[in-house]
Write a protein that holds these residues in place. Structure first.
Motif, PDB file in Angstrom:
ATOM      1  N   GLY A  57      43.256 108.770  41.268  1.00  0.00           N
ATOM      2  CA  GLY A  57      44.382 109.178  42.079  1.00  0.00           C
ATOM      3  C   GLY A  57      44.231 108.717  43.513  1.00  0.00           C
ATOM      4  N   VAL A  58      45.174 109.157  44.308  1.00  0.00           N
ATOM      5  CA  VAL A  58      45.156 108.854  45.733  1.00  0.00           C
ATOM      6  C   VAL A  58      45.398 110.154  46.484  1.00  0.00           C
ATOM      7  CG1 VAL A  58      46.287 107.611  47.614  1.00  0.00           C
ATOM      8  CG2 VAL A  58      45.967 106.483  45.404  1.00  0.00           C
ATOM      9  N   ALA A  59      44.445 110.518  47.316  1.00  0.00           N
ATOM     10  CA  ALA A  59      44.616 111.682  48.188  1.00  0.00           C
ATOM     11  C   ALA A  59      45.431 111.228  49.394  1.00  0.00           C
ATOM     12  CB  ALA A  59      43.256 112.218  48.636  1.00  0.00           C
ATOM     13  N   LEU A  60      46.560 111.868  49.613  1.00  0.00           N
ATOM     14  CA  LEU A  60      47.431 111.509  50.731  1.00  0.00           C
ATOM     15  C   LEU A  60      46.864 112.146  51.995  1.00  0.00           C
ATOM     16  CD1 LEU A  60      50.816 112.048  48.881  1.00  0.00           C
ATOM     17  CD2 LEU A  60      49.529 109.911  49.173  1.00  0.00           C
ATOM     18  N   MET A  61      46.421 111.314  52.921  1.00  0.00           N
ATOM     19  CA  MET A  61      45.740 111.795  54.118  1.00  0.00           C
ATOM     20  C   MET A  61      46.732 112.183  55.211  1.00  0.00           C
ATOM     21  SD  MET A  61      42.647 109.039  54.020  1.00  0.00           S
ATOM     22  CE  MET A  61      41.767 109.694  55.419  1.00  0.00           C
ATOM     23  N   TRP A  62      47.676 111.300  55.484  1.00  0.00           N
ATOM     24  CA  TRP A  62      48.768 111.506  56.434  1.00  0.00           C
ATOM     25  C   TRP A  62      49.810 110.450  56.108  1.00  0.00           C
ATOM     26  CZ3 TRP A  62      43.699 111.048  58.442  1.00  0.00           C
ATOM     27  CH2 TRP A  62      43.309 109.755  58.754  1.00  0.00           C
ATOM     28  N   PRO A  63      50.983 110.500  56.700  1.00  0.00           N
ATOM     29  CA  PRO A  63      52.039 109.544  56.330  1.00  0.00           C
ATOM     30  C   PRO A  63      51.556 108.099  56.369  1.00  0.00           C
ATOM     31  CG  PRO A  63      52.955 111.236  57.728  1.00  0.00           C
ATOM     32  CD  PRO A  63      51.455 111.448  57.723  1.00  0.00           C
ATOM     33  N   GLY A  64      51.713 107.432  55.233  1.00  0.00           N
ATOM     34  CA  GLY A  64      51.383 106.020  55.148  1.00  0.00           C
ATOM     35  C   GLY A  64      49.960 105.696  54.757  1.00  0.00           C
ATOM     36  N   VAL A  65      49.080 106.699  54.668  1.00  0.00           N
ATOM     37  CA  VAL A  65      47.659 106.436  54.409  1.00  0.00           C
ATOM     38  C   VAL A  65      47.136 107.355  53.306  1.00  0.00           C
ATOM     39  CG1 VAL A  65      45.332 106.392  55.412  1.00  0.00           C
ATOM     40  CG2 VAL A  65      47.302 105.699  56.790  1.00  0.00           C
ATOM     41  N   GLY A  66      46.390 106.741  52.389  1.00  0.00           N
ATOM     42  CA  GLY A  66      45.780 107.515  51.309  1.00  0.00           C
ATOM     43  C   GLY A  66      44.366 107.059  51.035  1.00  0.00           C
ATOM     44  N   GLU A  67      43.640 107.887  50.294  1.00  0.00           N
ATOM     45  CA  GLU A  67      42.273 107.554  49.903  1.00  0.00           C
ATOM     46  C   GLU A  67      42.184 107.561  48.387  1.00  0.00           C
ATOM     47  OE1 GLU A  67      37.770 107.809  51.070  1.00  0.00           O
ATOM     48  OE2 GLU A  67      39.173 109.034  52.203  1.00  0.00           O
ATOM     49  N   GLY A  68      41.888 106.388  47.818  1.00  0.00           N
ATOM     50  CA  GLY A  68      41.785 106.255  46.378  1.00  0.00           C
ATOM     51  C   GLY A  68      40.441 106.736  45.863  1.00  0.00           C
ATOM     52  N   TRP A  69      40.450 107.226  44.649  1.00  0.00           N
ATOM     53  CA  TRP A  69      39.216 107.723  44.040  1.00  0.00           C
ATOM     54  C   TRP A  69      39.296 107.612  42.521  1.00  0.00           C
ATOM     55  CZ3 TRP A  69      39.966 111.644  40.649  1.00  0.00           C
ATOM     56  CH2 TRP A  69      41.185 112.311  40.749  1.00  0.00           C
ATOM     57  N   ILE A  70      38.143 107.570  41.885  1.00  0.00           N
ATOM     58  CA  ILE A  70      38.021 107.489  40.429  1.00  0.00           C
ATOM     59  C   ILE A  70      36.809 108.312  40.008  1.00  0.00           C
ATOM     60  CG2 ILE A  70      37.504 105.980  38.467  1.00  0.00           C
ATOM     61  CD1 ILE A  70      38.778 103.684  40.024  1.00  0.00           C
ATOM     62  N   LEU A  71      36.958 109.070  38.938  1.00  0.00           N
ATOM     63  CA  LEU A  71      35.844 109.763  38.293  1.00  0.00           C
ATOM     64  C   LEU A  71      35.942 109.463  36.810  1.00  0.00           C
ATOM     65  CD1 LEU A  71      36.072 113.259  40.022  1.00  0.00           C
ATOM     66  CD2 LEU A  71      34.313 111.527  40.414  1.00  0.00           C
ATOM     67  N   GLY A  72      34.806 109.174  36.146  1.00  0.00           N
ATOM     68  CA  GLY A  72      34.883 108.799  34.747  1.00  0.00           C
ATOM     69  C   GLY A  72      33.801 109.378  33.866  1.00  0.00           C
ATOM     70  N   SER A  73      34.043 109.242  32.558  1.00  0.00           N
ATOM     71  CA  SER A  73      33.072 109.617  31.539  1.00  0.00           C
ATOM     72  C   SER A  73      32.464 108.333  30.981  1.00  0.00           C
ATOM     73  CB  SER A  73      33.766 110.398  30.417  1.00  0.00           C
ATOM     74  OG  SER A  73      34.576 109.530  29.644  1.00  0.00           O
ATOM     75  N   ASP A  74      31.628 108.456  29.976  1.00  0.00           N
ATOM     76  CA  ASP A  74      31.076 107.263  29.338  1.00  0.00           C
ATOM     77  C   ASP A  74      32.171 106.434  28.679  1.00  0.00           C
ATOM     78  OD1 ASP A  74      28.460 107.703  30.142  1.00  0.00           O
ATOM     79  OD2 ASP A  74      27.985 108.909  28.380  1.00  0.00           O
ATOM     80  N   LEU A  75      33.297 107.063  28.343  1.00  0.00           N
ATOM     81  CA  LEU A  75      34.426 106.315  27.789  1.00  0.00           C
ATOM     82  C   LEU A  75      34.970 105.308  28.802  1.00  0.00           C
ATOM     83  CD1 LEU A  75      36.356 109.130  25.910  1.00  0.00           C
ATOM     84  CD2 LEU A  75      35.170 107.174  24.884  1.00  0.00           C
ATOM     85  N   PHE A  76      34.770 105.586  30.091  1.00  0.00           N
ATOM     86  CA  PHE A  76      35.157 104.633  31.134  1.00  0.00           C
ATOM     87  C   PHE A  76      34.412 103.327  30.918  1.00  0.00           C
ATOM     88  CE2 PHE A  76      34.159 102.566  35.143  1.00  0.00           C
ATOM     89  CZ  PHE A  76      35.404 102.409  35.715  1.00  0.00           C
ATOM     90  N   GLU A  77      33.108 103.426  30.724  1.00  0.00           N
ATOM     91  CA  GLU A  77      32.279 102.224  30.565  1.00  0.00           C
ATOM     92  C   GLU A  77      32.682 101.420  29.345  1.00  0.00           C
ATOM     93  OE1 GLU A  77      30.046 100.948  32.667  1.00  0.00           O
ATOM     94  OE2 GLU A  77      30.482 102.601  34.030  1.00  0.00           O
ATOM     95  N   SER A  78      32.933 102.083  28.234  1.00  0.00           N
ATOM     96  CA  SER A  78      33.234 101.360  26.995  1.00  0.00           C
ATOM     97  C   SER A  78      34.680 100.869  26.922  1.00  0.00           C
ATOM     98  CB  SER A  78      32.897 102.228  25.782  1.00  0.00           C
ATOM     99  OG  SER A  78      33.587 103.450  25.826  1.00  0.00           O
ATOM    100  N   ASN A  79      35.508 101.256  27.891  1.00  0.00           N
ATOM    101  CA  ASN A  79      36.910 100.820  27.942  1.00  0.00           C
ATOM    102  C   ASN A  79      37.256 100.317  29.338  1.00  0.00           C
ATOM    103  OD1 ASN A  79      38.196 101.838  25.217  1.00  0.00           O
ATOM    104  ND2 ASN A  79      36.789 103.420  25.922  1.00  0.00           N
ATOM    105  N   LYS A  80      36.285  99.722  29.991  1.00  0.00           N
ATOM    106  CA  LYS A  80      36.389  99.373  31.406  1.00  0.00           C
ATOM    107  C   LYS A  80      37.561  98.451  31.723  1.00  0.00           C
ATOM    108  CE  LYS A  80      32.543  98.875  33.484  1.00  0.00           C
ATOM    109  NZ  LYS A  80      31.257  98.383  33.981  1.00  0.00           N
ATOM    110  N   LEU A  81      37.796  97.434  30.910  1.00  0.00           N
ATOM    111  CA  LEU A  81      38.867  96.487  31.202  1.00  0.00           C
ATOM    112  C   LEU A  81      40.219  97.193  31.233  1.00  0.00           C
ATOM    113  CD1 LEU A  81      39.609  93.583  31.801  1.00  0.00           C
ATOM    114  CD2 LEU A  81      39.770  93.183  29.330  1.00  0.00           C
ATOM    115  N   TRP A  82      40.507  98.000  30.220  1.00  0.00           N
ATOM    116  CA  TRP A  82      41.763  98.754  30.205  1.00  0.00           C
ATOM    117  C   TRP A  82      41.839  99.691  31.405  1.00  0.00           C
ATOM    118  CZ3 TRP A  82      42.162 104.133  29.751  1.00  0.00           C
ATOM    119  CH2 TRP A  82      43.473 104.608  29.715  1.00  0.00           C
ATOM    120  N   PHE A  83      40.740 100.370  31.685  1.00  0.00           N
ATOM    121  CA  PHE A  83      40.699 101.350  32.760  1.00  0.00           C
ATOM    122  C   PHE A  83      41.022 100.703  34.102  1.00  0.00           C
ATOM    123  CE2 PHE A  83      38.740 104.722  35.320  1.00  0.00           C
ATOM    124  CZ  PHE A  83      39.051 105.861  34.592  1.00  0.00           C
ATOM    125  N   VAL A  84      40.353  99.601  34.435  1.00  0.00           N
ATOM    126  CA  VAL A  84      40.553  99.003  35.767  1.00  0.00           C
ATOM    127  C   VAL A  84      41.932  98.359  35.892  1.00  0.00           C
ATOM    128  CG1 VAL A  84      38.098  98.721  36.237  1.00  0.00           C
ATOM    129  CG2 VAL A  84      39.343  96.846  35.211  1.00  0.00           C
TER     130      VAL A  84
END
Length: 146
Positions: A57-84
């Protein structure tokens, strides 16, 4: 359907088994992060065969600016191409929908795989944040500007 993206719901948090990386780097802050997910901006759950693979997701910091983030499980690693690829598509959608001219993120220094990921998302290296984490690790800051 093998893959599915849905808006984050609190019960998804209880369904994920975080990767060792998340447990080691974020550890006891995971509960604090969970409390902030709904209130800070658009958040999505990625499912693989009905199992929670991760959140982004993206945490909305203030108008026009956000901070992106990702948290994953081991399924992230085995499905990395689809995920990214999915994260990239949703990042563009979020930036447009929320009229963001900047999205930034941080990556722990030395995490070359994550550096490649954020660069694939169109982010550029902007600097090093010394002693940034609660444990004193250095982080790198990346930004994507429209």
């Amino acid at each position: 359907m093998k893959y599915k993206i849905v808006p984050f719901k609190p019960e998804h948090w209880e369904m994920i088994k975080f990767r060792e990386f998340e447990r080691e780097t974020v550890g006891n802050m995971l509960d604090e992060i969970r409390l902030k997910l709904d209130a800070k901006g658009p958040t999505y759950t990625m499912l693989v065969h009905g199992e929670v693979a991760g959140f982004a997701g993206v945490a909305l910091m203030w108008p026009g600016v956000g901070e992106g983030w990702i948290l994953g499980s081991d399924l992230f690693e085995s499905n990395k191409l689809w995920f990214v690829r999915t994260v990239k598509r949703y990042l563009e959608k979020i930036m447009y929908t929320h009229d963001l001219h900047r999205v930034q993120t941080t990556v722990m220094h030395g995490q070359t795989g994550l550096v490649r990921l954020v660069e694939f998302l169109g982010m550029e290296f902007e600097g090093r944040l010394r002693n940034y984490s609660p444990n004193g690790e250095d982080y790198l800051i990346y930004g994507r500007v429209h």
